[in-house]
Design a protein around this motif. Structure first.
Motif, short mmCIF file in Angstrom:
data_model
loop_
_atom_site.label_atom_id
_atom_site.label_comp_id
_atom_site.label_asym_id
_atom_site.label_seq_id
_atom_site.Cartn_x
_atom_site.Cartn_y
_atom_site.Cartn_z
N LEU A 234 80.20 35.39 78.48
CA LEU A 234 80.83 34.71 77.35
C LEU A 234 81.16 33.26 77.69
CD1 LEU A 234 83.36 37.42 76.07
CD2 LEU A 234 81.16 36.80 75.08
N CYS A 235 81.62 33.03 78.92
CA CYS A 235 82.08 31.69 79.31
C CYS A 235 80.95 30.77 79.76
CB CYS A 235 83.10 31.81 80.44
SG CYS A 235 84.63 32.63 79.96
N GLU A 236 79.80 31.33 80.09
CA GLU A 236 78.71 30.53 80.65
C GLU A 236 78.22 29.46 79.69
OE1 GLU A 236 74.48 31.24 83.00
OE2 GLU A 236 75.32 32.84 81.77
N ASP A 237 78.04 29.81 78.42
CA ASP A 237 77.57 28.86 77.42
C ASP A 237 78.23 29.22 76.09
OD1 ASP A 237 76.31 27.15 75.69
OD2 ASP A 237 74.27 27.65 76.30
N LEU A 238 79.29 28.49 75.74
CA LEU A 238 80.07 28.84 74.55
C LEU A 238 79.35 28.54 73.26
CD1 LEU A 238 83.63 27.66 75.64
CD2 LEU A 238 82.69 29.96 75.67
N SER A 239 78.26 27.78 73.34
CA SER A 239 77.49 27.50 72.12
C SER A 239 76.69 28.72 71.66
CB SER A 239 76.54 26.32 72.35
OG SER A 239 75.51 26.66 73.27
N VAL A 240 76.54 29.69 72.55
CA VAL A 240 75.81 30.91 72.23
C VAL A 240 76.79 32.00 71.87
CG1 VAL A 240 74.19 32.64 73.09
CG2 VAL A 240 74.00 30.27 73.87
N ARG A 241 76.55 32.67 70.76
CA ARG A 241 77.41 33.77 70.34
C ARG A 241 76.76 35.10 70.67
NH1 ARG A 241 81.79 33.29 67.03
NH2 ARG A 241 82.36 31.17 66.42
N TYR A 242 77.51 35.96 71.34
CA TYR A 242 77.03 37.29 71.69
C TYR A 242 77.84 38.33 70.92
CZ TYR A 242 74.99 34.92 75.77
OH TYR A 242 74.30 34.08 76.60
N SER A 243 77.16 39.32 70.41
CA SER A 243 77.86 40.43 69.79
C SER A 243 78.21 41.45 70.87
CB SER A 243 77.00 41.09 68.71
OG SER A 243 75.88 41.74 69.31
N ALA A 244 79.26 42.22 70.64
CA ALA A 244 79.64 43.26 71.60
C ALA A 244 78.51 44.27 71.76
CB ALA A 244 80.91 43.95 71.13
N LYS A 245 77.81 44.56 70.67
CA LYS A 245 76.70 45.51 70.71
C LYS A 245 75.59 45.01 71.64
CE LYS A 245 73.42 47.99 67.76
NZ LYS A 245 72.96 48.20 66.36
#
Length: 334
Positions: A234-245
């Motif tokens: 999550l912290c590596e690149d905040l411009s990328v959004r990851y879903s929990a799934k």
């Protein structure tokens, strides 16, 4: 007593230990791989039966402290260890490999297994811990200060022979005393630390709920590592959004399990933690760069500047431009 404490302190890697013989005060400064200070522990050898440590950390990354805890295993005295977290979050691994954590406003009571490793979670951390050795000169002396002269013995009898510490949430009075202890420690007032430490133990010993403690789910090393790796992604690149799934699939677990591990380890839900780090990164960019608000919103994962502004104001109580103006004014005055 001092020899045991110094052996323990000197066994900690990436740390600089100093001790003032006249004042009976020592310090351990923790450094990261770049040699920068990440935190300090001030320790006080108050008497033959009482050792006190005051913790203060501020680091963007987690700080892991390891040491030779077996040194304390060879002390032939029965002991009670009280740890208090005022701010932040800390995880500990005992010599029996059981793990536990405490967060702000919590106390852990440990009468059995020394700590061999600690993880101070990234951010600010404040707290203290003290060891009381039973059948010691200090304890005999402190009996003059209270009617509950057997409070440490009572705590020991209640909480010994446990595989992990008991964790309790401090009530108003416990919190007040704990913060007084921190204040007296900052002023090196040994007598007041002694009195307040005993007062805190009296409250713990006489608490009607002392055998209940907090309901807390413990996680395996693998589950905690999944939580840590999730945070790192999550912290590596905040411009990328990851879903929990999506992240759960990376680890071959369910989305529910990922969220459970994450909340259990960090004390915050997946989405709340993700939003917090975005807002904190955005504030840093507003304060230390000349990037436009739109550029910053993109860097922290918002495609809409309007939505970013709403989230930022909800978190900091002001819009991004106002935050930048105040930051510049503060830096100018400093």
């Amino acid at each position: 007593m001092k020899n045991f404490v110094m052996q323990y302190c000197n066994s900690i890697p990436n740390a600089v230990t100093e001790y003032d013989e006249k004042k009976h005060i020592g310090s351990i400064r923790f450094l990261n791989n770049n040699g920068n200070l990440t935190g300090t522990v001030i320790f006080y050898i108050i008497d033959s039966g009482l050792a006190f440590d005051r913790y203060s950390f501020s680091s963007e990354e987690d700080v892991v402290i390891t040491s030779d805890a077996e040194i304390f295993s060879h002390i032939p005295l029965e002991r009670v260890k009280i740890s208090y977290c005022n701010k932040g979050r800390c995880e500990a691994t005992l010599t029996n490999n059981h793990q536990y954590y405490i967060s702000g406003g919590e106390i852990s009571i440990n009468c059995e297994h020394p700590t061999k490793a600690m993880r101070i979670f990234g951010g600010d951390f404040e707290g203290f811990q003290f060891y009381v050795f039973l059948n010691s000169k200090w304890l005999n002396k402190m009996k003059d200060y209270s009617d509950s002269e057997s409070a440490p013995e009572k705590i020991y009898n209640i909480f010994t022979n446990r595989s992990e510490p008991r964790i309790i949430k401090t009530d108003k009075k416990m919190t007040e005393i704990a913060r007084e202890i921190m204040s007296y420690a900052a002023e090196s007032k040994f007598d007041m630390i002694s009195v307040k430490a005993m007062e805190l133990m009296i409250l713990i010993a006489n608490d009607n709920n002392e055998t209940v403690g907090l309901e807390r789910k413990y996680y395996t090393n693998t589950q905690m590592e999944i939580a840590r790796q999730t945070r790192d992604i999550l912290c590596e690149d905040l411009s990328v959004r990851y879903s929990a799934k999506e992240l759960a699939q990376r680890f071959g677990i369910s989305e529910t399990s990922l969220k459970s591990y994450f909340r259990g380890y960090f004390g915050l839900g997946y989405h709340e933690y993700q939003n917090n780090i975005r807002m904190e990164k955005a504030a840093n960019l507003l304060e230390n760069t000349t990037l436009k608000v739109l550029e910053i919103s993109l860097k922290v994962g918002f495609r809409s500047q309007t939505k970013f502004g709403i989230c930022f104001k909800k978190y900091y109580g002001m819009n991004p431009l106002e935050y930048r103006r105040r930051a510049k004014l503060k830096n100018k005055n400093d």
